[in-house]
Scaffold this active site. Structure first.
Site, PDB file in Angstrom:
ATOM      1  CB  CYS A 139     -24.029   3.989 -26.475  1.00  0.00           C
ATOM      2  SG  CYS A 139     -24.498   4.652 -24.850  1.00  0.00           S
ATOM      3  CB  CYS A 149     -22.507   3.890 -23.154  1.00  0.00           C
ATOM      4  SG  CYS A 149     -24.012   2.954 -23.402  1.00  0.00           S
ATOM      5  CB  CYS A 169      -0.927  -0.023   1.220  1.00  0.00           C
ATOM      6  SG  CYS A 169      -1.859   1.503   1.455  1.00  0.00           S
TER       7      CYS A 169
END
Length: 543
Positions: free
Chosen positions: A438, A435, A95
């Site tokens: 779409c 999208c 991390c």
């Protein structure tokens, strides 16, 4: 490599220093010889001057290692139960934020050790010991938890030494630092931190009680107090009262803020919250949460590279001073793309190179763009309009298209004229480049446009929602299909994207009362080769 290894040992050693039970007064001498030795060793390591075995470092580390708390599956819960006060850092080796926090955590440990804090410090590799992490409440990385008699307190503040130290002291019963000598006051000033100073005769009275209550409630800003006016003047030279005084001291040119309100907790808290930020806050990952949660809801941002901001800084400071406590001024270095780009993307300006001024109202999410040249006159007018509510909100828009095709391209600037104010019925497709569905829906819309081509009372349009906005177009899922009827543009009909071409054509005819005779041709591929799922969802589905 050797320097990094010694640096890691230094971190371990400094963490261990916090496991002391002695409590010291700030006016006493610091018992920090080991810390000084370790810091000197670290400096030598950075210069590359350590011998192979680390010299004196090995002995210093050995002394510190006997005190450090390294938690695992076997001892984590017991450590919490055995220590009245335990500050725990939960981390993971991979991390990045854990790596950034560790040295600040170590600095906080050393500072608290020098103050005589009885808090024990521990660390836990939550990835290696997930059972232990779950047992003590570490659910993400990094996590800082303070346990006081077994009760857990999660740290949500800045990842800085001073912020951690202040928070720990307040949570462990030291909300106010008492300074009774000029020497201790001068030493405290060397910390170069924002703090609240209180002057109270004999530390008595209702006003002093409210001051202490405020210090306990506020988890971020250090509070100090004195009963000696000469000591108070070391911290806040402008003090005139001999009896009671509260002020805020910041490490910036606009250094001193005097509290003039009623000596009540709520009023003092409000004063601190409104004044604790500098005239211009430099936006960072560390303070981003505090900027977002600031009680000052109107925020003006300047985006530029550092060398450009040097020419603007004094002018912005002048304007910021005039709107102090009413508008928060923030600078974002555009060279820090991870900080600047998300903001500029909201305006469609992610590729903008020149200095840019924007504004946000965090109470309602409205955003604003200063489109005039950046100078003192224009910035002052921009801020005045923002403050009095007359500044028009900004909405992204592509340039106005010059040609209208079979399916008209609508942009933010033309949404009113092309859709809401048009005398025609409008079938609108709302899409985005990312999208998945779409492209297929766009092909269906084009088939419909060809079928109904020639009808004066109907047009087809589409808008790319990723680069165009309008306050009356609120869409979260793509694609979205609307039918705006000419007689009621305020209540568009939402069509299901699962509707077939035939189903959508049928709905349009019903709503517009179009007969088959009026249409120019049957839809291409009327057998519905694309998405023959079902008839439209309830056509009364309205926004």
């Amino acid at each position: 490599m050797r320097a990094r290894r010694v640096g890691a040992l230094l971190l371990l050693a400094v963490l261990a220093l916090a496991a002391s039970a002695a409590r010291l007064d700030l006016d006493d001498d610091d018992d920090s010889g080991v810390l000084d030795e370790l810091l000197a060793i670290d400096e030598e390591a950075e210069r590359g001057g350590l011998d192979a075995d680390g010299g004196g470092a090995a002995e210093a580390v050995r002394r510190a290692q006997s005190m450090v708390l390294a938690l695992d599956n076997d001892n984590a819960r017991r450590a919490v139960e055995d220590h009245a006060e335990l500050l725990l850092l939960g981390y993971a080796p991979w991390c990045e934020r854990s790596a950034q926090l560790m040295p600040r955590f170590a600095e906080a440990a050393a500072a608290l050790r020098a103050m005589g804090s009885a808090v024990a410090f521990a660390k836990l590799d939550g990835e290696r010991y997930p059972k232990a992490a779950a047992a003590v409440g570490v659910r993400g990385f990094p996590t800082v938890l303070l346990f006081v008699n077994g009760t857990e307190h999660a740290y949500q503040g800045l990842h800085t030494k001073d912020a951690i130290v202040t928070w720990v002291r307040k949570k462990t019963g030291v909300p106010v630092i008492r300074l009774q000598s000029k020497d201790s006051a001068e030493e405290f000033l060397k910390k170069d931190q924002t703090f609240v100073i209180g002057l109270f005769k004999n530390f008595e009275g209702a006003e002093h009680e409210e001051f202490v209550k405020t210090a306990t409630t506020d988890n971020e800003v250090q509070f100090v107090e004195t009963s000696d006016t000469s000591v108070a003047k070391v911290l806040f030279p402008g003090i005139t009262s001999e009896e009671k005084f509260v002020g805020l001291v910041k490490s910036e040119p606009e250094r001193f803020e005097k509290f003039d309100g009623e000596f009540e907790e709520k009023a003092i808290l409000r004063f601190v919250d409104l004044n604790k930020f500098p005239l211009i806050t430099v936006f960072t990952e560390l303070n981003s949460g505090k900027v977002y949660s600031s009680p000052i809801k109107l925020q003006v941002f300047t985006f530029s590279e550092a060398y450009d901001f040097e020419d603007l800084e004094s002018m912005v400071e002048e304007i910021a001073r005039a709107f102090k406590t009413k508008i928060m001024f923030i600078y974002v270095d555009t060279a820090e793309e991870n900080l600047a780009k998300p903001f500029l993307t909201l305006y469609g300006l992610e590729s903008e190179k020149k200095p840019t001024v924007t504004a946000f109202d965090t109470s309602n999410g409205a955003k604003y763009l200063m489109e005039a040249d950046i100078n003192a006159k224009n910035l002052r007018e921009f801020c005045l309009s923002l403050l009095d509510g007359t500044l028009p909100p900004y909405h992204k828009s592509e340039p106005v298209p010059q040609e209208k095709g079979l399916v008209e391209k609508v942009v933010g600037r033309t949404f009113d004229s092309s859709v809401l104010e048009s005398h025609q019925n409008v079938f609108l497709e709302v899409h985005t480049p990312w999208c998945v569905d779409c492209e297929a829906i766009s092909k269906n819309v084009e088939k419909l446009a060809k079928h109904f081509n020639g009808l004066d009372n109907l047009k087809f349009a589409r808008i790319d929602s990723s680069v165009n906005e309008h306050p009356k177009l609120k869409v979260n899922n793509y694609p979205t299909l609307f039918l705006y009827l000419a007689e009621d543009k305020s209540n568009p009909i939402k069509l299901s994207k699962k509707s077939s071409v035939k189903g959508m054509a049928k709905l349009i005819k019903e709503k517009l009362q179009i007969s088959d005779v009026e249409t120019v041709a049957a839809p291409d591929n009327v057998k519905d080769d694309v998405e023959t799922v079902a008839a439209p969802d309830n056509v009364k589905d309205e926004l």
